[in-house]
Design a protein around this motif. Structure first.
Motif, short mmCIF file in Angstrom:
data_model
loop_
_atom_site.label_atom_id
_atom_site.label_comp_id
_atom_site.label_asym_id
_atom_site.label_seq_id
_atom_site.Cartn_x
_atom_site.Cartn_y
_atom_site.Cartn_z
N VAL A 1 49.97 130.59 26.60
CA VAL A 1 51.24 131.31 26.50
C VAL A 1 52.22 130.46 25.70
O VAL A 1 52.39 129.27 25.98
N VAL A 2 52.84 131.07 24.70
CA VAL A 2 53.92 130.44 23.93
C VAL A 2 55.21 131.09 24.41
O VAL A 2 55.41 132.30 24.22
N LEU A 3 56.09 130.32 25.04
CA LEU A 3 57.21 130.89 25.80
C LEU A 3 58.56 130.36 25.34
O LEU A 3 58.81 129.15 25.36
N ASP B 1 58.86 119.94 34.25
CA ASP B 1 58.80 119.90 35.71
C ASP B 1 58.52 121.28 36.30
O ASP B 1 57.92 121.40 37.37
N ALA B 2 58.95 122.33 35.58
CA ALA B 2 58.73 123.70 36.07
C ALA B 2 57.30 124.17 35.84
O ALA B 2 56.91 125.22 36.34
N GLY B 3 56.53 123.40 35.06
CA GLY B 3 55.12 123.76 34.86
C GLY B 3 54.68 123.94 33.44
O GLY B 3 53.53 124.31 33.19
N ALA B 4 55.58 123.69 32.46
CA ALA B 4 55.17 123.79 31.06
C ALA B 4 54.21 122.65 30.72
O ALA B 4 54.32 121.55 31.27
N ASP B 5 53.30 122.91 29.80
CA ASP B 5 52.34 121.90 29.37
C ASP B 5 52.81 121.15 28.12
O ASP B 5 52.38 120.02 27.87
N ASP B 6 53.67 121.80 27.35
CA ASP B 6 54.17 121.17 26.11
C ASP B 6 55.50 121.81 25.76
O ASP B 6 55.85 122.89 26.27
N TYR B 7 56.25 121.15 24.87
CA TYR B 7 57.59 121.61 24.51
C TYR B 7 57.78 121.40 23.01
O TYR B 7 57.69 120.27 22.53
N VAL B 8 58.01 122.48 22.28
CA VAL B 8 58.21 122.42 20.84
C VAL B 8 59.60 122.96 20.53
O VAL B 8 59.97 124.04 20.99
N ALA C 1 48.48 122.39 15.86
CA ALA C 1 47.79 121.24 16.47
C ALA C 1 48.03 121.22 17.98
O ALA C 1 47.10 120.98 18.77
N ARG C 2 49.26 121.46 18.39
CA ARG C 2 49.57 121.48 19.83
C ARG C 2 48.87 122.65 20.53
O ARG C 2 48.41 122.53 21.67
N LEU C 3 48.76 123.76 19.81
CA LEU C 3 48.06 124.92 20.36
C LEU C 3 46.59 124.61 20.57
O LEU C 3 46.00 124.98 21.60
N VAL D 1 51.02 126.59 29.06
CA VAL D 1 52.25 127.17 28.52
C VAL D 1 52.90 126.17 27.57
O VAL D 1 53.19 125.04 27.94
N ILE D 2 53.11 126.62 26.33
CA ILE D 2 53.85 125.83 25.35
C ILE D 2 55.24 126.44 25.23
O ILE D 2 55.39 127.60 24.83
#
Length: 236
Positions: A59-61, A102-109, A120-122, A85-86
């Protein structure tokens, strides 16, 4: 000729959740060109529905969604799914990043972003998904009641059943482990927090309350089962 590594993805499904049409269009074009199956949503409520129905692999959010915000989507999602979730956001402050992770995201762009870096992150998120394997069904249905982990609701005979926060915490834990034994200590630590490992009386009280609300015969439960001396189990 060998295909680039970001194109060798099979039919990996990506859900893009953003209310900016130009970003959705750019991601759809770039992801589709590389063989990804792209699904989109432009609201938080739509995102949760799409996650439950489309079963995306990633998921890209966006955080700044109308109505139900991105952080609320994460909170609702993490009760029943471990899909990577990115987060895609214009917010650059470190506190926003920490809150999302902290809320559960795996990455932040952060926006604006380079497509090569994003891809690459995907790919990393896809590899994590493949390595983890398994999914949690967001809806658990028994002969008398239905638990919807996505919307955090319980219905019985078509009518919504009101649960307290603690009752929901216990039921959610059992539903997430549908059919599996959940130990007393694990339930206590998850619902009540560290330091409550020996509060088995709490569990007996709340399980009794849940049975009164959900079982046809609370004295002879068919679905909320006690495994004496070990824990509890939800049986469909």
């Amino acid at each position: 000729m060998q295909r680039p590594v970001d194109e060798v993805v099979g039919r990996t499904r990506v859900l893009v959740v953003d209310d900016e049409p130009q970003i959705v269009r750019a991601l759809r074009i770039n992801l589709s060109a590389r063989g990804y199956d792209v699904v989109t949503a432009d609201t938080g409520t739509g995102a949760l529905r799409a996650i439950a129905s489309e079963r995306p692999d990633v998921v890209v959010l966006d955080l700044g969604l109308p109505g139900l915000g991105g952080l609320e989507v994460l909170a609702g999602l993490r009760g029943w799914s471990d899909v990577p979730v990115i987060v895609l956001s214009a917010r650059t402050d470190s506190s926003d990043k920490i809150e999302a992770l902290d809320a559960g995201a795996d990455d932040y762009v952060t926006k604006p972003f380079g497509m090569d870096e994003f891809l690459a992150r995907l790919r990393v998120a896809v590899r994590r998904r493949v390595a983890a394997g398994g999914r949690v069904d967001p809806i658990v249905t028994t002969s008398t009641f239905t638990v919807n982990l996505a919307s955090k609701t319980v219905t019985r005979e078509g009518l919504r059943v009101h649960l307290t926060r603690t009752e929901w915490g216990v039921l959610e834990m059992l539903a997430r482990n549908n059919g599996k034994l959940v130990g007393q200590k694990e339930l206590l630590r998850t619902v009540w927090g560290p330091g409550h490992d020996h509060g088995s009386n709490y569990l007996r009280i709340y399980m009794s309350q849940l049975r009164r609300k959900l079982e046809v015969d609370p004295a002879r439960p068919r679905h909320l089962i006690t495994e004496t001396g070990m824990g509890y189990r939800l049986v469909e």
